[in-house]
Scaffold this motif. Sequence first.
Motif, mmCIF file in Angstrom:
data_model
loop_
_atom_site.group_PDB
_atom_site.id
_atom_site.type_symbol
_atom_site.label_atom_id
_atom_site.label_comp_id
_atom_site.label_asym_id
_atom_site.label_seq_id
_atom_site.Cartn_x
_atom_site.Cartn_y
_atom_site.Cartn_z
ATOM 1 N N ARG A 159 31.535 -5.656 -11.871
ATOM 2 C CA ARG A 159 31.083 -4.196 -11.334
ATOM 3 C C ARG A 159 30.146 -4.197 -10.161
ATOM 4 N N LYS A 160 29.391 -5.502 -10.016
ATOM 5 C CA LYS A 160 28.645 -5.721 -8.750
ATOM 6 C C LYS A 160 29.467 -5.998 -7.569
ATOM 7 N N ASP A 161 30.665 -6.509 -7.716
ATOM 8 C CA ASP A 161 31.480 -6.652 -6.657
ATOM 9 C C ASP A 161 32.209 -5.553 -6.279
ATOM 10 N N THR A 162 32.468 -4.602 -7.203
ATOM 11 C CA THR A 162 33.116 -3.354 -6.916
ATOM 12 C C THR A 162 32.196 -2.480 -5.930
ATOM 13 N N ILE A 163 30.795 -2.449 -6.466
ATOM 14 C CA ILE A 163 29.785 -1.796 -5.734
ATOM 15 C C ILE A 163 29.534 -2.166 -4.294
ATOM 16 N N SER A 164 29.673 -3.528 -4.284
ATOM 17 C CA SER A 164 29.382 -4.193 -2.873
ATOM 18 C C SER A 164 30.384 -3.907 -1.801
ATOM 19 N N THR A 165 31.513 -3.589 -2.520
ATOM 20 C CA THR A 165 32.776 -3.458 -1.516
ATOM 21 C C THR A 165 32.780 -2.006 -0.953
ATOM 22 N N ARG A 166 32.505 -1.056 -1.799
ATOM 23 C CA ARG A 166 32.192 0.413 -1.502
ATOM 24 C C ARG A 166 31.030 0.528 -0.670
ATOM 25 N N MET A 167 29.974 -0.240 -0.786
ATOM 26 C CA MET A 167 28.870 0.043 0.090
ATOM 27 C C MET A 167 29.217 -0.513 1.506
ATOM 28 N N ALA A 168 29.889 -1.734 1.710
ATOM 29 C CA ALA A 168 30.393 -2.002 3.013
ATOM 30 C C ALA A 168 31.213 -0.855 3.636
ATOM 31 N N GLN A 169 32.261 -0.264 2.850
ATOM 32 C CA GLN A 169 33.008 0.979 3.449
ATOM 33 C C GLN A 169 32.104 2.203 3.936
ATOM 34 N N ILE A 170 31.078 2.232 3.240
ATOM 35 C CA ILE A 170 30.454 3.413 3.451
ATOM 36 C C ILE A 170 29.268 2.813 4.811
ATOM 37 N N ASP A 171 29.044 1.642 4.800
ATOM 38 C CA ASP A 171 28.389 1.440 6.154
ATOM 39 C C ASP A 171 29.045 1.607 7.313
ATOM 40 N N GLU A 172 30.290 0.978 7.364
ATOM 41 C CA GLU A 172 31.141 1.155 8.418
ATOM 42 C C GLU A 172 31.468 2.546 8.903
ATOM 43 N N GLU A 173 31.584 3.671 7.873
ATOM 44 C CA GLU A 173 31.900 4.956 8.153
ATOM 45 C C GLU A 173 30.491 5.670 8.724
ATOM 46 N N ALA A 174 29.411 5.163 8.089
ATOM 47 C CA ALA A 174 28.151 5.559 8.857
ATOM 48 C C ALA A 174 27.906 5.023 10.091
ATOM 49 N N ALA A 175 28.284 3.633 10.418
ATOM 50 C CA ALA A 175 28.297 3.077 11.926
ATOM 51 C C ALA A 175 28.986 3.998 12.960
ATOM 52 N N SER A 176 30.232 4.370 12.240
ATOM 53 C CA SER A 176 31.375 5.011 13.102
ATOM 54 C C SER A 176 30.511 6.440 13.505
ATOM 55 N N LEU A 177 29.931 7.122 12.678
ATOM 56 C CA LEU A 177 29.499 8.461 12.685
ATOM 57 C C LEU A 177 28.287 8.297 13.936
ATOM 58 N N ARG A 178 27.463 7.295 13.681
ATOM 59 C CA ARG A 178 26.217 7.086 14.408
ATOM 60 C C ARG A 178 26.791 6.848 15.888
ATOM 61 N N THR A 179 27.897 5.995 15.989
ATOM 62 C CA THR A 179 28.280 6.128 17.430
ATOM 63 C C THR A 179 28.905 7.244 18.147
ATOM 64 N N LYS A 180 29.501 8.105 17.301
ATOM 65 C CA LYS A 180 30.004 9.416 17.790
ATOM 66 C C LYS A 180 28.975 10.323 18.061
ATOM 67 N N GLN A 181 27.695 10.326 17.172
ATOM 68 C CA GLN A 181 26.685 11.058 17.715
ATOM 69 C C GLN A 181 25.853 10.672 18.869
ATOM 70 N N GLU A 182 26.024 9.347 18.940
ATOM 71 C CA GLU A 182 25.215 8.738 20.239
ATOM 72 C C GLU A 182 25.894 9.170 21.700
ATOM 73 N N GLU A 183 27.468 8.938 21.305
ATOM 74 C CA GLU A 183 28.184 9.305 22.453
ATOM 75 C C GLU A 183 28.041 10.823 22.862
ATOM 76 N N ALA A 184 28.113 11.722 21.752
ATOM 77 C CA ALA A 184 27.849 13.069 22.105
ATOM 78 C C ALA A 184 26.358 13.540 22.808
ATOM 79 N N GLU A 185 25.333 12.900 22.363
ATOM 80 C CA GLU A 185 24.049 13.158 22.904
ATOM 81 C C GLU A 185 24.055 12.282 24.561
ATOM 82 N N THR A 186 24.634 11.189 24.644
ATOM 83 C CA THR A 186 24.714 10.656 25.871
ATOM 84 C C THR A 186 25.577 11.533 26.962
ATOM 85 N N ALA A 187 26.701 12.076 26.283
ATOM 86 C CA ALA A 187 27.496 12.996 27.253
ATOM 87 C C ALA A 187 26.626 14.206 27.805
#
Length: 824
Positions: free
Chosen positions: A200-228
Motif C-alpha cells: 500500500r505504501k508503494d501505491t501511495i508513493s506512485t500516486r503522489m509522484a503523479q500529483i507532484d508532476e501535475e502540480a508542477a505543470s500547473l505551476r509552470t502554466k501559471q508562471e507563464e501566464a503571469e510572465t506574459a
Amino acid sequence: MRLYRIHIESFGRWKHQTWEADEKSTLFFGWNEAGKSTILSFIESVFFGFTVSTEARSAGSLQFVGKDGSIWLLERRQGRTKSGDLRITKDGQTVKEEEFFQGMTRKSFQLTCRVDLDQLQRMDDLSPDDMNRMLLDTSLAGIAPVLQRSEALRKEGEKLFKPRGQKAEANRTAVSLDELAASISRWEDKLDEYKLLNQRKDTISTRMAQIDEEAASLRTKQEEAETAVRTAALYTRWKEEKELLEKEPRLPSHARREMETIEEIIQELSEEKAVVKEQFPDISAPSLTKEEAAQLERLHEDASHFHMCLQQYDEAGSELELLQDKEEDLQKPLPEKIDLTVSTAGSAAREQLQRLFDQKDQLKKQEQEMEKRPKTLPVSNAARTVLILPYVLLAAALLFGDWTGALFLAALAGTITLLRRSLFTFHDSEMAGLKRSWDQFYEEVDEWCRKSGLPPGWDLTEYREAVSMLETASGILDQRRYHERKRQTASAWMDEYRQQADAFLPPGTSSADVPAYVKQRWEDSKQEEKTFTQLVERRDWLQERQHEIETKIAFREAQKQDWLEKAGTDEDHFWAVVEEAEALRERQAEVRDIWTRICTLIPVESQRTRVLQLIDEDQMPSPENIHEQQTALAAEREKLVKEETSISLSLKEMEEEGTYEKIRQQYTTEKRLLDDLLERWMVIEAAQALTTTLRKRYEEEKQPAVLQRAADRFARMTEYKQITAGPDDGQFTVHRSDGVSFQPEELSRGTKELLYLSLRLALVEENPVLPLFMDEALVNMDAPRRAALWKELADLPVQMLFFTCHEHLQEEWREAASGREYLL
C-alpha cells in the motif's frame, strides 16, 4: 657475565666515547648534567631498545666477558625503527638474543640489576599495600617474566569473561543473543502484515509522484501566464523599434575620444618641438688632435713605470756600491795571484773536492787496519793437526793399497799447501795496492787544482775554504752584473720617456717632476674632452628628439586624416557626423535594453519562446481555472500524505529491531563469536593456572633462600634480625633483636631503603647474570648506615658500577670499594 667496555657512538651528549669497566667496581663521578644518567640509560637502551627519536641516530655497543672467557658484543643502532636493531655476537659469531638475556626483560632488569634514587624515594609515596607488593615483587624478581605473564593473562581473561560481570565481552555477547532470539520470535508473527503495508505504501508513493508532476505543470502554466502579462508592453515596444538595430552608425563609438586625443597630442608635440629647438648648444673643437691626445694618454699610463724605473736606478746604484765593498773584503785574505773575477771554481769543483775528502778518509782507514793486522798468520795446534792429517792418511792408504783413497788424499794435501802459501803472501800485496791508491789520490788532487785555477801544495781543508770564498765571490759577481743591467735598462727607458714628453712639458722641467706635469696635462685634456663629448652627445640627443617629435606629429596627422576619410567629410563638418552616430547608438542601446529586460523576466529560452508566442496569438490561459485545478490536487495529496504517515509509523515500529533476515544473520554471528570467546577464555584460564603453579614452586624453592640472605645482610646493617613473608598474603614483617615486629610502612625512611637494598642484593647474589648498576642509591642515608652498606657491597661477589655527583660518596667509595674511576 662481566662488563668489559662501554662504547657510545652517539647517545645524548656523548659522541664517540669509550670507558672500560673494572672487574670488581667502577665509579662514574660528575656534577649534575655531566652525563652520568645518560650512560646508565644508554646501557639499558642497548639491552632493551632506544626510547629517543630516530632523528638522534643513537648507536653504540657493550662488550662482556663470560665466565668461560668468551667475548660477547652487543651492538644496537637506530635505523628505520625507534628502538634500533640489536646484533649480539659471541666470539665473533652471531647468536640469538635469548642466549644472552635468558628471559630477562626491561622490568626484570630494573628489579634486579639497577638501583637508583627514584626507586628508593618512591617508597615514601606508596601505601602500605603498594609498599608490600613492591617488596614482594622484588623478592620474586627471579621469575619476573612469569609474574608479568600471569598478570597479563589475568587481565586478558577478565576482559573476555566474568562469571558475575556484565562488562566482559563474553557476558555482553550472551545478553545480545537473548535479545536477538526474542526479536526473531516477534518478527515471525508480523511478517504477513508487514508485506501488505509495504504494498500500500508503494501505491501511495506512485500516486503522489503523479500529483507532484501535475502540480508542477500547473505551476509552470501559471508562471507563464503571469510572465506574459508583465512582458506584453515591453515586447510590443521592442517589435516597433527593432528595425533600428539593423542600421550601422557612420563612425564607431570611440571616434570622438580618439579625435580629441589626436588633436591634444599634436598640440603638445608642437610645443615640445619649439622648446627643443631653443636648447641646441654652441660647440668648439678641442685644443689637442687625436694623435696628440693618444700620445698623452700613453705617457700618463707609463708615468707609474717612470717612477718605478727611477727607483730601480737609485736602488741598483746603492747595491753596486755594497757589492764592491764585499768583493774587496773577500779578496784581502786570498793570494794576489787568485783573481776572484776569473776563477773557475764552482759547485762542480766543490763536489769533486768533497769526493777527494771521502777518498782520503777511506785510505786512512785502510792504512790503520793494515797496521793493526799481523804480518804472519798464527797457527794453532789444532790447525797444525788439520794440515798434517791428510799426509798421514795418504801414507796409510798407500800402505794398505787403497789407490782411490790415496788419489783423493793426495789432491786434498796439495790444495791445503797452496792455500797456506797464498795466505802468507796476501799481506804484502795489500800494502803495495794501498801505496798505489795514495799515489793516484795525489794525482787527482793536482788535476783538480789545475782545473780549479788554484795553486797546488795546499791542504784539502784550505782548498775547501778557498772554494767557499770563490763561490761567494761568484754569487757577488752575478748580482753585480744583474744590477748593472737593471740600472742601464731603467736609464734607457727614462731617457726615451723624457724625449716623448718634452712636447707637453714647460722648459727646464726636472726628471723628477716629469710625471706630475704629464698627469696635470692629461687631466686637463680629459676634462676638455669630456666637456666636448657631453656637448656633442647633447646636440645629437636634441637632434634625435626633434626628429622623433616630427615623426610622431606626422603619424598623428595621418591618423586624423584617416578619421576624416571614415566620416566622409572635412574637418569643419566632422563633429556633426560624430553627434549623429552617437544619437543612433543611444536608440539602439535602448532597444537592446528592452530585450535584456524581457530575457531577465523569462531567462529560459524555450519558456520565453512559448510566452512570446502566446502574446502574439493572444491565447494566454485563465489564472482562475489554473487555481481551481491546483486546489483539487493539493487536497488529494494531503489525504495521501496522512495515510502514508500512518503506514510508515506502523512499519517503523516493526523495523526498530531490524529486518527478519538481518536479525537471523546477526544471531548466527553473535553465537559463533560467543563460542570463540569462551574457547579463548578456557585457554587463558589453563595458562594462568600453569603460571600460578610455577610461582608457588618458586616461592617454595627459591624465595626462602633469597629472604634468608636478605635477612642476614639486613641484620648486619641494622638492629633487625629476621625478615618473613606471609605464606598466603605475602605480607612482609621485620623482627627486631628485642622481639618486637614491624610492618615495612612503620620503619624509618633509611631503614626501609636498607630493607629494599637487602632484598635486591640477595636477589643479585642468587642469580648474578649481569653487573649491578647503582645511581645515587646511598645519597639519603646517614654515615653509619652508609658505612654498613659499603661493607656489604664490598663483600658482594658481583661486578658493580656506581654513579654519583657527591664528593663524600666518592671518597667513601675510594676507601671501601676502590677500582676504576672516571671523572665526567
